[in-house]
Design a protein around this motif. Structure first.
Motif, PDB file in Angstrom:
ATOM      1  N   SER A  66       0.814  -1.218   0.000  1.00  0.00           N
ATOM      2  CA  SER A  66       0.000   0.000   0.000  1.00  0.00           C
ATOM      3  C   SER A  66       0.849   1.270   0.000  1.00  0.00           C
ATOM      4  N   ARG A  67       2.145   1.141  -0.197  1.00  0.00           N
ATOM      5  CA  ARG A  67       3.014   2.298  -0.451  1.00  0.00           C
ATOM      6  C   ARG A  67       4.265   1.815  -1.201  1.00  0.00           C
ATOM      7  N   VAL A  68       4.782   2.678  -2.060  1.00  0.00           N
ATOM      8  CA  VAL A  68       5.897   2.272  -2.921  1.00  0.00           C
ATOM      9  C   VAL A  68       7.090   1.780  -2.097  1.00  0.00           C
ATOM     10  N   ASP A  69       7.361   2.447  -0.975  1.00  0.00           N
ATOM     11  CA  ASP A  69       8.537   2.074  -0.169  1.00  0.00           C
ATOM     12  C   ASP A  69       8.521   0.618   0.283  1.00  0.00           C
ATOM     13  N   ASP A  70       7.328   0.057   0.414  1.00  0.00           N
ATOM     14  CA  ASP A  70       7.234  -1.328   0.894  1.00  0.00           C
ATOM     15  C   ASP A  70       7.775  -2.345  -0.107  1.00  0.00           C
ATOM     16  N   ILE A  71       8.061  -1.886  -1.324  1.00  0.00           N
ATOM     17  CA  ILE A  71       8.663  -2.764  -2.327  1.00  0.00           C
ATOM     18  C   ILE A  71       9.952  -3.373  -1.760  1.00  0.00           C
ATOM     19  N   GLU A  72      10.655  -2.590  -0.937  1.00  0.00           N
ATOM     20  CA  GLU A  72      11.928  -3.073  -0.387  1.00  0.00           C
ATOM     21  C   GLU A  72      11.761  -4.150   0.687  1.00  0.00           C
ATOM     22  N   LYS A  73      10.547  -4.263   1.219  1.00  0.00           N
ATOM     23  CA  LYS A  73      10.293  -5.324   2.203  1.00  0.00           C
ATOM     24  C   LYS A  73      10.191  -6.691   1.520  1.00  0.00           C
ATOM     25  N   TRP A  90       1.970   3.109 -10.482  1.00  0.00           N
ATOM     26  CA  TRP A  90       1.436   2.751  -9.163  1.00  0.00           C
ATOM     27  C   TRP A  90       0.891   3.981  -8.472  1.00  0.00           C
ATOM     28  N   PRO A  91      -0.181   3.878  -7.693  1.00  0.00           N
ATOM     29  CA  PRO A  91      -0.993   2.676  -7.589  1.00  0.00           C
ATOM     30  C   PRO A  91      -1.739   2.397  -8.886  1.00  0.00           C
ATOM     31  N   GLY A  92      -1.862   1.115  -9.241  1.00  0.00           N
ATOM     32  CA  GLY A  92      -2.553   0.763 -10.474  1.00  0.00           C
ATOM     33  C   GLY A  92      -2.326  -0.674 -10.890  1.00  0.00           C
ATOM     34  N   PRO A  93      -2.883  -1.051 -12.072  1.00  0.00           N
ATOM     35  CA  PRO A  93      -2.935  -2.463 -12.461  1.00  0.00           C
ATOM     36  C   PRO A  93      -1.662  -2.999 -13.115  1.00  0.00           C
ATOM     37  N   LEU A  94      -0.522  -2.811 -12.455  1.00  0.00           N
ATOM     38  CA  LEU A  94       0.758  -3.309 -12.956  1.00  0.00           C
ATOM     39  C   LEU A  94       1.456  -4.132 -11.877  1.00  0.00           C
ATOM     40  N   THR A  95       1.846  -5.365 -12.243  1.00  0.00           N
ATOM     41  CA  THR A  95       2.600  -6.233 -11.335  1.00  0.00           C
ATOM     42  C   THR A  95       4.019  -6.356 -11.852  1.00  0.00           C
ATOM     43  N   ILE A  96       4.984  -6.026 -10.990  1.00  0.00           N
ATOM     44  CA  ILE A  96       6.392  -6.066 -11.383  1.00  0.00           C
ATOM     45  C   ILE A  96       7.069  -7.251 -10.698  1.00  0.00           C
ATOM     46  N   ILE A  97       7.723  -8.093 -11.504  1.00  0.00           N
ATOM     47  CA  ILE A  97       8.414  -9.260 -10.944  1.00  0.00           C
ATOM     48  C   ILE A  97       9.864  -8.905 -10.636  1.00  0.00           C
ATOM     49  N   ARG A 118       2.599  -5.704  -6.491  1.00  0.00           N
ATOM     50  CA  ARG A 118       1.618  -4.775  -7.049  1.00  0.00           C
ATOM     51  C   ARG A 118       1.070  -3.873  -5.953  1.00  0.00           C
ATOM     52  N   PHE A 119       0.898  -2.586  -6.303  1.00  0.00           N
ATOM     53  CA  PHE A 119       0.305  -1.586  -5.408  1.00  0.00           C
ATOM     54  C   PHE A 119      -1.014  -1.185  -6.062  1.00  0.00           C
ATOM     55  N   PRO A 120      -2.143  -1.759  -5.602  1.00  0.00           N
ATOM     56  CA  PRO A 120      -3.421  -1.505  -6.280  1.00  0.00           C
ATOM     57  C   PRO A 120      -3.956  -0.100  -6.000  1.00  0.00           C
ATOM     58  N   SER A 121      -4.774   0.409  -6.928  1.00  0.00           N
ATOM     59  CA  SER A 121      -5.287   1.777  -6.790  1.00  0.00           C
ATOM     60  C   SER A 121      -6.672   1.841  -6.141  1.00  0.00           C
ATOM     61  N   ASN A 122      -7.400   0.733  -6.143  1.00  0.00           N
ATOM     62  CA  ASN A 122      -8.741   0.760  -5.552  1.00  0.00           C
ATOM     63  C   ASN A 122      -8.635   1.250  -4.091  1.00  0.00           C
ATOM     64  N   PRO A 123      -9.392   2.307  -3.727  1.00  0.00           N
ATOM     65  CA  PRO A 123      -9.246   2.888  -2.388  1.00  0.00           C
ATOM     66  C   PRO A 123      -9.558   1.900  -1.268  1.00  0.00           C
ATOM     67  N   VAL A 124     -10.512   1.003  -1.472  1.00  0.00           N
ATOM     68  CA  VAL A 124     -10.825   0.004  -0.434  1.00  0.00           C
ATOM     69  C   VAL A 124      -9.635  -0.939  -0.263  1.00  0.00           C
ATOM     70  N   ALA A 125      -9.057  -1.380  -1.380  1.00  0.00           N
ATOM     71  CA  ALA A 125      -7.889  -2.261  -1.314  1.00  0.00           C
ATOM     72  C   ALA A 125      -6.740  -1.568  -0.586  1.00  0.00           C
ATOM     73  N   ILE A 129      -5.169  -2.941   2.948  1.00  0.00           N
ATOM     74  CA  ILE A 129      -3.774  -3.401   3.058  1.00  0.00           C
ATOM     75  C   ILE A 129      -3.023  -2.582   4.109  1.00  0.00           C
ATOM     76  N   GLU A 130      -3.316  -1.270   4.102  1.00  0.00           N
ATOM     77  CA  GLU A 130      -2.691  -0.385   5.090  1.00  0.00           C
ATOM     78  C   GLU A 130      -3.030  -0.834   6.514  1.00  0.00           C
ATOM     79  N   LEU A 131      -4.319  -1.136   6.743  1.00  0.00           N
ATOM     80  CA  LEU A 131      -4.758  -1.562   8.077  1.00  0.00           C
ATOM     81  C   LEU A 131      -4.168  -2.914   8.462  1.00  0.00           C
ATOM     82  N   CYS A 132      -3.943  -3.783   7.469  1.00  0.00           N
ATOM     83  CA  CYS A 132      -3.345  -5.090   7.754  1.00  0.00           C
ATOM     84  C   CYS A 132      -1.926  -4.917   8.292  1.00  0.00           C
ATOM     85  N   GLY A 133      -1.210  -3.929   7.751  1.00  0.00           N
ATOM     86  CA  GLY A 133       0.156  -3.657   8.225  1.00  0.00           C
ATOM     87  C   GLY A 133       1.183  -4.668   7.741  1.00  0.00           C
TER      88      GLY A 133
END
Ligand code: TXA
Ligand code: MG
Length: 339
Positions: A66-73, A90-97, A118-125, A129-133
Motif C-alpha cells: 500500500s506504499r511504494v517504499d514497501d517494495i523493499e520489504k 502505481w498505484p494501479g494495475p501493474l505487477t512487477i516481478i 503490485r500496489f493496487p489503486s482501488n481505495p478500499v484495497a 492493506i494499510e490496516l493489515c500492516g
C-alpha cells in the motif's frame, strides 16, 4: 465456516484486517478483479489461500502493498527502472516481478526466487492493506480454473464456506487482471497483458516485448515464464471456440456449424444469429474487459455447452481481452470467411 459479506466501512475493514493478522483469508476488491488475501509473509496463512482456491502449488501469488517504499520489504533488489515504472503506474494495475527478499516464503512465490509485486489503486484495497500492516498475497478470488470474479456476489458463489470474510466493494473498474511484467536491464517483458498496455509502458522504457505465452500455447514440457500461463484458465464449463472475422462471416460460421447447447458470445451491437441464444460482452475494448468474466459466468449459469465467441480487437487493453478468451477457448480458434 460461515462467510460474512461486509460493506467497506472503516470499522469492517479493521475487522477484516484483524482476520488477516490472525492468519485468516479475506477476499477484497481491487481495480482489476477481486483478490483472495492473506499475510504474504506467513506460510500457514498463504497455505489457506491455495486450499481455498484449489490452486496448484507451483503457481506463484502476487504480493500487494500500500506504499511504494514497501517494495523493499519484499524484493531483495530493485532496479531503477522498477522505481520509474512504479512512479508512473502505481498505484494501479501493474505487477512487477523482482528477485524476492528472504522474508517472502517460497510457498508465496510458488517455489521461485522472484516475486510479483503490485500496489493496487482501488481505495478500499489500499485502506485494507494499510490496516493489515503486512504485505498481502492475493490471487484472483475464484476457484482455480474459473473466470476471475469482478463482483462480491461471484466471489461468494466460489468461496462461500471456504473463507470467513468477503469485503464488498462493488464492481471492479477494469475487469481483467493486472499486467504482469519482468525486467531485464532496460527491456520490459509482458508475461500477462492487462490495462497497462505495451504502448503505455513504452512511455517509460525503451523496449517492451510481449512474451510468446501471451498469444500461443506453451508446448508441453517447456517452462512457462509465468506459471499461471500454462494452465487452462478463466474457463466456463462450456467448450469455447474463438471465431475471427466480420460479423457476417461469424454469423455464417454459426449457421453452418450448429450444435446442441450452443450459445453465441457476441458484441453489444451484434444481432442474434437465427434463434441461437446469446450473451453479449461489450462494444469496445474497455467495456469488453469490464464484462468478459461476467459473461463467461453467465454462459455457465444458462447451461451453455458450446460457445462461439466473437474475437475482440487485440490492441490496447483488447490484448488482455483476447488473451483471456483465447485461454477460455483452450487456444481453439477458427478464421471465419464470407462465402
Ligand atoms: O489483477 C491482479 O493481478 C489480481 C488482483 C487480485 O491483484 N491478481 C491476480 O493473481 O490475478 P493471480 O494469482 O490470479 O495471477 C497471478 C499471475 C499468475 O499467472 C502467476 O503465474 C503470475 O501472475 N506470477 C505471479 N508471480 C510470478 C513470478 N514471480 N514470476 C512469474 N509469474 C508470476
Ligand atoms: Mg487468477
Amino acid at each position: 465456516m460461515r462467510t460474512d459479506v461486509l460493506t467497506p466501512t472503516e470499522e469492517n475493514l479493521s475487522l477484516a484486517a484483524e482476520k488477516i493478522r490472525a492468519g485468516e483469508v479475506v477476499a477484497f476488491p481491487t481495480e482489476t478483479v477481486y483478490g483472495l488475501g492473506a499475510n504474504a509473509l506467513e506460510p500457514d496463512a498463504v497455505k489457506k489461500i491455495f486450499n481455498a482456491k484449489g490452486r496448484p502449488a507451483d503457481n506463484p501469488l502476487i504480493v500487494h502493498i500500500s506504499r511504494v517504499d514497501d517494495i523493499e520489504k519484499v524484493a531483495s533488489y530493485v532496479p531503477d527502472i522498477a522505481y520509474k515504472l512504479a512512479e508512473k503506474f502505481w498505484p494501479g494495475p501493474l505487477t512487477i516481478i523482482l528477485p524476492k527478499s528472504e522474508d517472502v516464503p517460497k510457498i508465496t512465490s510458488g517455489g521461485l526466487d522472484t516475486v510479483g509485486i503490485r500496489f493496487p489503486s482501488n481505495p478500499v484495497a489500499r485502506r485494507f492493506i494499510e490496516l493489515c500492516g503486512v504485505p498481502i498475497a492475493a490471487p484472483s478470488a475464484n476457484l482455480s480454473g474459473s473466470p476471475s470474479p469482478t463482483t462480491a456476489k461471484r466471489v461468494f458463489e466460489d468461496m462461500n464456506g471456504r473463507i470467513p470474510v468477503i469485503i464488498d466493494g462493488g464492481e471492479c473498474k477494469f475487469g481483467v487482471e493486472s499486467t504482469v511484467i519482468s525486467i531485464d536491464r532496460s527491456t520490459v517483458k509482458i508475461l500477462r497483458p492487462g490495462a497497462v498496455t505495451d504502448e503505455m509502458l513504452l512511455e517509460v522504457v525503451d523496449s517492451v516485448i510481449i512474451d510468446g505465452g501471451v498469444l500461443h500455447e506453451i508446448p508441453s514440457g517447456q517452462k512457462a515464464l509465468s506459471p499461471g500461463m500454462k494452465y487452462k484458465h478463466y474457463s466456463p464449463k462450456a467448450d469455447v471456440t474463438l471465431v475471427k472475422g466480420s460479423y457476417e462471416a461469424y454469423s455464417e460460421y454459426v449457421k453452418n456449424n450448429p450444435k446442441d447447447g450452443l450459445f453465441c458470445l457476441i458484441f453489444d451491437e451484434d444481432e442474434a444469429v437465427d434463434g441461437v441464444p446469446y450473451v453479449t460482452y461489450g462494444k469496445d475494448s474497455e467495456t469488453q474487459a469490464h464484462r468478459l468474466f461476467e459473461a463467461l459466468r453467465e454462459l455457465d449459469e444458462r447451461g451453455a455447452r458450446f460457445v462461439y465467441a466473437r474475437s475482440p480487437e487485440s490492441t490496447g487493453i483488447g490484448l488482455a481481452v483476447f488473451n483471456r478468451i483465447l485461454r477460455a477457448a483452450g487456444f481453439k480458434i477458427v478464421e471465419a470467411e464470407n462465402e
